[in-house]
Scaffold this active site. Structure first.
Site, PDB file in Angstrom:
ATOM      1  CB  ILE A  10      -0.932   0.008   1.238  1.00  0.00           C
ATOM      2  CG1 ILE A  10      -1.733  -1.303   1.364  1.00  0.00           C
ATOM      3  CG2 ILE A  10      -1.860   1.215   1.220  1.00  0.00           C
ATOM      4  CD1 ILE A  10      -2.831  -1.520   0.386  1.00  0.00           C
ATOM      5  N   GLY A  11       1.947   1.224   0.778  1.00  0.00           N
ATOM      6  CA  GLY A  11       2.895   2.348   0.759  1.00  0.00           C
ATOM      7  C   GLY A  11       2.457   3.546   1.577  1.00  0.00           C
ATOM      8  CG  LEU A  12       3.062   3.634   5.259  1.00  0.00           C
ATOM      9  CD1 LEU A  12       4.294   4.178   5.979  1.00  0.00           C
ATOM     10  CD2 LEU A  12       2.088   3.067   6.264  1.00  0.00           C
ATOM     11  N   GLY A  27      -6.442  -7.946  12.005  1.00  0.00           N
ATOM     12  CA  GLY A  27      -6.034  -7.182  10.817  1.00  0.00           C
ATOM     13  C   GLY A  27      -6.726  -7.673   9.565  1.00  0.00           C
ATOM     14  CB  CYS A  62       9.943   3.247   7.695  1.00  0.00           C
ATOM     15  SG  CYS A  62      10.306   4.498   8.917  1.00  0.00           S
ATOM     16  N   GLY A  76      -1.426 -11.043  14.035  1.00  0.00           N
ATOM     17  CA  GLY A  76      -0.840 -11.789  12.934  1.00  0.00           C
ATOM     18  C   GLY A  76      -1.713 -12.987  12.641  1.00  0.00           C
ATOM     19  N   GLY A  77      -2.664 -12.811  11.713  1.00  0.00           N
ATOM     20  CA  GLY A  77      -3.483 -13.935  11.277  1.00  0.00           C
ATOM     21  C   GLY A  77      -4.603 -14.323  12.215  1.00  0.00           C
ATOM     22  CB  THR A  88       3.302  -7.172   6.743  1.00  0.00           C
ATOM     23  OG1 THR A  88       4.013  -5.969   6.450  1.00  0.00           O
ATOM     24  CG2 THR A  88       1.836  -6.861   6.894  1.00  0.00           C
ATOM     25  CE  LYS A  92       1.856  -3.406  13.591  1.00  0.00           C
ATOM     26  NZ  LYS A  92       0.686  -2.969  12.844  1.00  0.00           N
TER      27      LYS A  92
HETATM   28  C1  LIG Z   1      -3.640  -3.675   3.748  1.00  0.00           C
HETATM   29  C2  LIG Z   1      -2.809  -3.536   4.987  1.00  0.00           C
HETATM   30  C3  LIG Z   1      -2.409  -2.268   5.409  1.00  0.00           C
HETATM   31  C4  LIG Z   1      -1.624  -2.115   6.575  1.00  0.00           C
HETATM   32  N1  LIG Z   1      -1.257  -0.856   6.975  1.00  0.00           N
HETATM   33  C5  LIG Z   1      -0.524  -0.714   8.112  1.00  0.00           C
HETATM   34  C6  LIG Z   1      -0.192   0.576   8.589  1.00  0.00           C
HETATM   35  O1  LIG Z   1      -0.565   1.613   8.022  1.00  0.00           O
HETATM   36  N2  LIG Z   1       0.573   0.660   9.726  1.00  0.00           N
HETATM   37  C7  LIG Z   1       0.983  -0.461  10.418  1.00  0.00           C
HETATM   38  O2  LIG Z   1       1.657  -0.323  11.449  1.00  0.00           O
HETATM   39  N3  LIG Z   1       0.630  -1.694  10.005  1.00  0.00           N
HETATM   40  C8  LIG Z   1      -0.085  -1.853   8.865  1.00  0.00           C
HETATM   41  N4  LIG Z   1      -0.457  -3.108   8.464  1.00  0.00           N
HETATM   42  C9  LIG Z   1      -0.058  -4.288   9.275  1.00  0.00           C
HETATM   43  C10 LIG Z   1      -1.190  -4.739  10.198  1.00  0.00           C
HETATM   44  O3  LIG Z   1      -1.542  -3.734  11.132  1.00  0.00           O
HETATM   45  C11 LIG Z   1      -0.778  -6.013  10.991  1.00  0.00           C
HETATM   46  O4  LIG Z   1       0.363  -5.712  11.786  1.00  0.00           O
HETATM   47  C12 LIG Z   1      -0.431  -7.190  10.087  1.00  0.00           C
HETATM   48  O5  LIG Z   1      -1.243  -7.197   8.931  1.00  0.00           O
HETATM   49  C13 LIG Z   1      -0.545  -8.549  10.803  1.00  0.00           C
HETATM   50  O6  LIG Z   1      -1.864  -8.789  11.262  1.00  0.00           O
HETATM   51  P1  LIG Z   1      -2.967  -9.613  10.383  1.00  0.00           P
HETATM   52  O7  LIG Z   1      -2.274 -10.865   9.887  1.00  0.00           O
HETATM   53  O8  LIG Z   1      -4.086  -9.891  11.322  1.00  0.00           O
HETATM   54  O9  LIG Z   1      -3.355  -8.729   9.247  1.00  0.00           O
HETATM   55  C14 LIG Z   1      -1.231  -3.273   7.308  1.00  0.00           C
HETATM   56  C15 LIG Z   1      -1.659  -4.547   6.883  1.00  0.00           C
HETATM   57  C16 LIG Z   1      -2.430  -4.697   5.739  1.00  0.00           C
HETATM   58  C17 LIG Z   1      -2.866  -6.087   5.316  1.00  0.00           C
END
Ligand SMILES: Cc1cc2nc3c(=O)[nH]c(=O)nc-3n(C[C@H](O)[C@H](O)[C@H](O)COP(=O)(O)O)c2cc1C
Length: 287
Positions: free
Chosen positions: A71-73, A264, A130, A242-243, A192, A164
């Protein structure tokens, strides 16, 4: 009730930053969203000092058990967030966590100071996944870099600071200990895992950003191990994610030592996943 760094939550379930757009959901579901809000605290998507457009498309690739995102924030930047998003997020019925990322310690300092001045903000999450443009090191991959970042911002706010953690570190527990010693009030993990997919036709990277971050059930076993290792290494609370897709998964993370959990990727499949997972967790607790 759950206590997270002195902030009282009605339960232990948060969202993972960037995985639930509460402003868009409010537009889609109206006040029904506020009446049945899926999380016990809301974490904003990560904001940066300057506005960002994010990575070129495509931004998502579905794996057999998860997602790779690049996504690239994209975000409005600090000023846009404070003026437009914060007032809307303040209407949510749960405490607000604002996630910030700086590309230097100065940027991080400005973000923390400005965000921390706002009464609407209960806690601040530092997304340190980052590169620091000054050192080239990914802040959160290195214990000393993480400590320097936390030490720099700690005096600037009285809000609890959550660091985080990235799973793309040699030793996430060492990073967590460094964050704790530098003054962090909590850690959250995992962000991630680095991943990549190729376009089946062109054999070139599918994602516009070439590589991305893997999330969803595919990473759960990795996340559970890292949460257990980090929770054993620090005294401060760990927020595990995470999942997580069910109450049983949430219960696993809590049993591994997490104080709270976050949902997430599952929220993309089911925007009400947080409510279901909370209910399932409640049923497990009464068995
Ligand atoms: C589409 C997407 C966007 C994300 N955007 C951010 C973000 O802006 N900042 C951040 O700290 N983590 C971001 N994450 C990471 C999630 O907050 C989370 O740490 C990670 O996806 C693991 O949890 P999950 O497996 O339940 O998704 C993003 C994850 C996904 C899939």
């Amino acid at each position: 009730m759950t206590d997270l760094c002195g902030v009282r939550l009605a339960g232990p379930i948060l969202n993972g930053s960037g995985t639930f757009d509460a402003i868009a959901a409010r537009r889609a579901f109206g006040d029904a969203l506020l009446e049945r809000f899926p999380f016990h605290a809301f974490v904003s998507k990560t904001i940066t000092l300057a506005p960002r457009e994010g990575n070129p498309p495509p931004r998502l690739w579905e794996t057999p058990a998860g997602l790779i995102n690049s996504i690239g924030l994209p975000n409005k930047g600090l000023e846009g967030f404070l003026a437009h998003d914060l007032p809307e997020l303040a209407e949510l019925p749960v405490p607000l966590v604002v996630s910030v990322m700086g590309f230097s310690r100065d940027e991080l300092a400005e973000l923390v100071q400005r965000v921390g001045q706002r009464d609407e903000v209960a806690l601040i999450e530092l997304n340190v996944s980052c590169p620091n443009v000054e050192t080239g090191l990914v802040m959160g991959a290195d214990p000393a870099e993480t400590a320097r970042a936390v030490e720099r911002v700690r005096p600037l706010t009285d809000r609890p600071l959550i660091v985080k953690l990235t799973p793309n570190a040699n030793d996430p527990a060492a990073v967590a200990v460094a964050a704790e010693e530098a003054g962090a009030d909590a850690v959250s993990l995992i962000n991630t895992l680095k991943g990549m997919a190729l376009d089946p036709r062109t054999r070139q990277p599918w994602l516009g950003g070439a590589t991305g971050g893997v999330s969803g059930p595919a990473v759960r076993a990795v996340a559970l191990e890292q949460v257990a290792a980090v929770a054993a290494a620090v005294e401060i609370p760990a927020i595990g994610m995470g999942g997580i897709a069910s109450g049983r998964h949430a219960s696993d993370f809590l049993s591994a030592g997490a104080a709270c959990v976050a949902v997430g990727t599952e929220s993309f499949r089911d925007p009400a996943a947080g409510l279901r997972i909370a209910a399932e967790l409640g049923e497990l607790a009464t068995v």
